[in-house]
Write an enzyme that holds these catalytic residues in place. Structure first.
Site, PDB file in Angstrom:
ATOM      1  N   ILE A  18       0.850  -1.022   0.028  1.00 26.65           N
ATOM      2  CA  ILE A  18      -0.029   0.054   0.158  1.00 26.65           C
ATOM      3  C   ILE A  18       0.841   1.269   0.002  1.00 26.65           C
ATOM      4  CG2 ILE A  18      -2.097  -1.041   1.004  1.00 26.65           C
ATOM      5  CD1 ILE A  18      -0.988  -0.003   3.872  1.00 26.65           C
ATOM      6  N   GLY A  19       2.230   1.172   0.194  1.00 27.44           N
ATOM      7  CA  GLY A  19       2.950   2.345   0.112  1.00 27.44           C
ATOM      8  C   GLY A  19       4.418   2.045  -0.066  1.00 27.44           C
ATOM      9  N   GLY A  21       8.483   3.943   0.729  1.00 23.49           N
ATOM     10  CA  GLY A  21       9.180   5.363   1.301  1.00 23.49           C
ATOM     11  C   GLY A  21      10.667   5.082   0.907  1.00 23.49           C
ATOM     12  N   VAL A  26       5.602  -0.277   2.902  1.00 29.08           N
ATOM     13  CA  VAL A  26       4.346  -0.574   3.685  1.00 29.08           C
ATOM     14  C   VAL A  26       3.498  -1.517   2.833  1.00 29.08           C
ATOM     15  CG1 VAL A  26       2.696   0.398   5.065  1.00 29.08           C
ATOM     16  CG2 VAL A  26       4.925   1.580   4.636  1.00 29.08           C
ATOM     17  N   LYS A  41       5.320  -2.288   8.185  1.00 33.87           N
ATOM     18  CA  LYS A  41       6.384  -1.452   7.676  1.00 33.87           C
ATOM     19  C   LYS A  41       7.711  -2.412   7.679  1.00 33.87           C
ATOM     20  CE  LYS A  41       6.494   2.827   7.672  1.00 33.87           C
ATOM     21  NZ  LYS A  41       6.600   4.168   7.748  1.00 33.87           N
ATOM     22  N   ASP A 135      11.460  14.351  10.997  1.00 36.43           N
ATOM     23  CA  ASP A 135      10.875  14.097   9.630  1.00 36.43           C
ATOM     24  C   ASP A 135       9.537  14.357   9.588  1.00 36.43           C
ATOM     25  OD1 ASP A 135      11.390  13.748   7.014  1.00 36.43           O
ATOM     26  OD2 ASP A 135      11.049  11.361   7.087  1.00 36.43           O
TER      27      ASP A 135
END
Length: 721
Positions: A18-19, A21, A26, A41, A135
């Site tokens: 789903i993601g 980075g 993730v 993650k 961050d």
């Protein structure tokens, strides 16, 4: 290597990615032990091979797992399996703040402040546990479907060090603090700086510093003066501007010193948006008087100069400010040169020259203002342009909106020719413009590509105007069927049967029942090519807002809570109450969890403390019936569903605790010591289920729904005996 379908830790089944980075990927997963969906993650392979980073990753992840706060994406588990290092987190159904900003172009100051308050509360909870995020950026802030704001990626950023993480992996140079950009020591105030940049982007729709390389941007954070968000959006309130600029001071000592200070000022800005209550920290001034430097002078000019549609007015105003500041500086120097015991009324030739100059300049400024006003009053009478004249600054497709006013905002019409219809509509939405799409057959232009618009690119258009887009329907077009006011399932079936693709959007409607189509784009009977994507907007019912709990809050905090929820405070009464301390809200006219129209006024009562014990205590009774849930209280309740009901008096006495599926329920109680109580109703609903037909095979596809708990409260008042 992570693969879809594999099991991690003997309990987490990987379902989908789903993601991704800079340092991790993730995945959505299902925890089979607790039967819930989670986000996993996973550290990327290049970092998993670095023992130093893995050690810090474990330490920080374990620390982050100890953070439990409603504005933080909670960490459930940390583990390692076959050189796969992972963190199991709360799964937030929603979008990132970055995507939300891109969708809306920029946010209103109330919405931006409300989001910033929730983000600040999450950061504050981490700082209280000695965890620095390092961050903070819109990409690391999630907005759930129910509007809750959550900060994610705690811990990983702190594990990053200069010898293990490159600027490319960090990916946040637009939001980094000057001390981080230098590679020096950073603390909680670095998060405050990044929060300020995030607020700037919410308000202005862009970041303050841009550049061709990450190094160039980092240097700007260190050296260049922070622009004011008012340069891009002049209507931002003064207090909000001051908060952003204080967060983004170059020196950490000049910023807010804690998240608690940030939250206090943000809340106050909702109550008093244009008041000057933000205190600027200036360590250099604590020891004595400091002369105004050229950079300070430029900052003052930038923060007090507003954009205006007429360049000559802006120039006059700016020159007036510059001259006033210059003269003030000279006056300050004069007073510094004077001995402290000198009589204030002594004659001073230099002072007299300055006074004369001030008088002359004041006269010139007044004359210029009079001339400008005369031009605006008398010169505007000769302007007889047509409403749709694209050569002027008042172009709009609506003749009624062509009359200019001081409050009207204008944007430049973008160039849309050659873009897809969806991209063109999204771009117009970002500029605050509405759109209408018509199609025409074309042998040369691909299907769904914009041919022209009724307003020329570069023309000034009033915000809110409707732009007509003409797009290609290809060489052979067919009419789009009318699906308005059909259920979504019927509309989907009819459109797909005709060979069209379907995109679903949702929106409020006062007239169309929930689950039925409000509108469609392209419009019915428009001739388009087969396969064209038809966007249907489905009603989610009348617009409603959720009523928060104000009981137990101070009047000021309760007012802020109500404003953030889109409500207002109505009447305020002072009453005796033994349950709530003096000064706290002890009654609200709409109970927590109910749904009401935006702007509804909540009447509240504020406790004056307990009554005098020497007076006889009032006794109450409750004789009534408990009615079934209303649509406002429970929009998804279905009659006949079993509901758990509890009735608890304000003093904690449980009067009723039962389950039923029939209403009304009788309630008769006597000798009560409280003046009221709260009814809580809890039930479950099944959501997410759907049935669709595959247009290629004709097969019926059924997606099972999920059972979710629902509850709401209802306030009742007892009658004195």
């Amino acid at each position: 290597m992570i693969k879809i379908g594999m099991m991690i830790g003997d309990r987490y089944e990987i379902l989908e990615k789903i993601g991704t980075g800079g340092m991790s990927d993730v995945y959505k997963a299902k925890c089979h032990k607790l039967n819930r969906f989670v986000a996993v993650k996973v550290l990327k392979q290049e970092f998993s091979e670095n023992a130093n980073f893995v050690s810090k990753f474990r330490t920080e992840a374990q620390a982050a797992a100890g953070l439990m706060h409603p504005n933080i994406v909670n960490v459930y588990d940390v583990g390692e399996e076959n050189d796969i290092y992972y963190i199991v987190m709360e799964l937030v159904e929603g979008i990132t703040l970055k995507k939300y900003i891109e969708k809306k172009a920029r946010l209103s100051y109330k919405e931006a402040v409300s989001i910033a308050i929730q983000v600040s509360m999450g950061i504050e909870a981490a700082h209280n546990n000695h965890i620095i995020h390092r961050d903070i950026k819109p990409q690391n802030i999630m907005i759930s479907r129910d509007g809750k704001v959550k900060v994610t990626d705690f811990g990983i950023a702190k594990a990053a060090t200069s010898n293990t993480i490159t600027s490319n992996v960090m990916g946040s140079v637009h939001y980094t603090s000057p001390e981080q950009a230098r590679g020096g020591y950073s603390d909680e105030k670095s998060d405050i700086y990044s929060l300020g940049i995030t607020m700037f982007e919410m308000l202005a729709g862009r970041v303050p510093f841009n550049g061709e390389t990450t190094v160039a941007i980092a240097i700007k954070h260190i050296q260049e003066e922070m622009p004011s968000p008012k340069e891009f959006v002049p209507e931002i309130p003064d207090s909000v501007e001051a908060i952003v600029l204080k967060c983004c001071q170059k020196s950490p000592d000049r910023r807010y010193q804690s998240m608690q200070e940030v939250i206090a000022d943000l809340k106050q800005s909702l109550m008093y948006p244009n008041e000057n209550f933000v205190v600027q920290n200036d360590p250099d001034m604590e020891g004595g008087t400091r002369a105004i430097t050229p950079s300070d002078m430029e900052q003052i000019k930038r923060r007090t100069t507003y954009r205006d549609n007429y360049q000559y007015e802006e120039q006059v105003e700016q020159e007036e400010q510059e001259e006033t500041l210059r003269l003030r500086s000279e006056v300050d120097e004069l007073y510094e040169d004077e001995p402290e015991d000198e009589d204030d009324y002594d004659y001073n030739p230099k002072m007299e020259r300055v006074t004369t100059a001030l008088a002359l300049i004041g006269g010139v400024v007044i004359c210029v203002i009079v001339i400008i006003l005369a031009v605006k009053v008398f010169g505007g009478q000769d302007d007889n342009r047509e409403p749709n004249d694209q050569s002027g600054p008042f172009v709009t497709s609506d003749p009624s909106a062509a009359i200019p006013s001081e409050e009207t905002k204008y944007v430049k019409m973008p160039e849309l020719k050659g873009k897809s219809v969806e991209d063109a509509r999204n771009e117009l939405r970002g500029y605050g413009l509405e759109s209408e799409v018509v199609y025409e057959e074309s042998d040369t232009i691909a299907v769904g590509v914009v041919i022209s618009t009724n307003i020329a690119a570069g023309a000034d258009v009033a915000e809110g105007s409707k732009v007509q887009i003409t797009a290609s329907a290809g060489p052979q077009a067919v009419p789009v069927p009318n699906v308005a006011e059909l259920s979504y399932e019927d509309a989907y079936g009819r459109l797909t049967q005709e060979g069209f693709a379907v995109t679903r959007e949702e929106g409020y409607s006062d007239d169309i029942e929930k689950g039925f189509v409000v509108s469609q784009v392209p419009a019915a009977e428009t001739r388009v090519a087969k396969g064209t994507n038809i966007t249907v907007t489905v009603s989610i019912g009348k617009e409603r807002v959720w009523v928060p709990k104000l009981l137990g809050r101070s009047e000021q905090d309760g007012t802020i809570e109500a404003i953030e929820a889109g409500l207002q405070i109505g009447s305020v009464a002072q009453v005796y109450n033994s349950e709530y301390a003096e000064g706290l809200i002890c009654y609200q006219s709409y109970s927590q969890g109910s749904y009401v129209e935006p702007g509804t006024a909540l009447d509240i009562k504020v406790s004056k403390g307990p009554e005098d014990a020497s007076e006889p205590q009032q006794v109450y009774r409750y004789n009534g019936s408990i009615a079934a849930p209303t649509v406002e209280e429970a929009p998804d309740y279905v009659a006949g569903t079993e509901i758990a009901i509890t009735l608890i008096a304000d003093d904690g006495l449980v009067l009723l605790d039962t389950k039923t599926s029939s209403f009304p329920q009788a309630a008769n109680y006597y000798g009560l010591k409280s003046s009221g109580g709260t009814i809580t109703m809890s039930y479950t609903v099944t959501t997410g289920g759907s049935t669709s037909v595959d247009p290629d095979t004709g097969e019926t596809i059924t997606t099972p729904g999920m059972t979710e708990p629902r509850s709401f409260t209802r306030r009742v008042e007892f009658t004195p005996e």
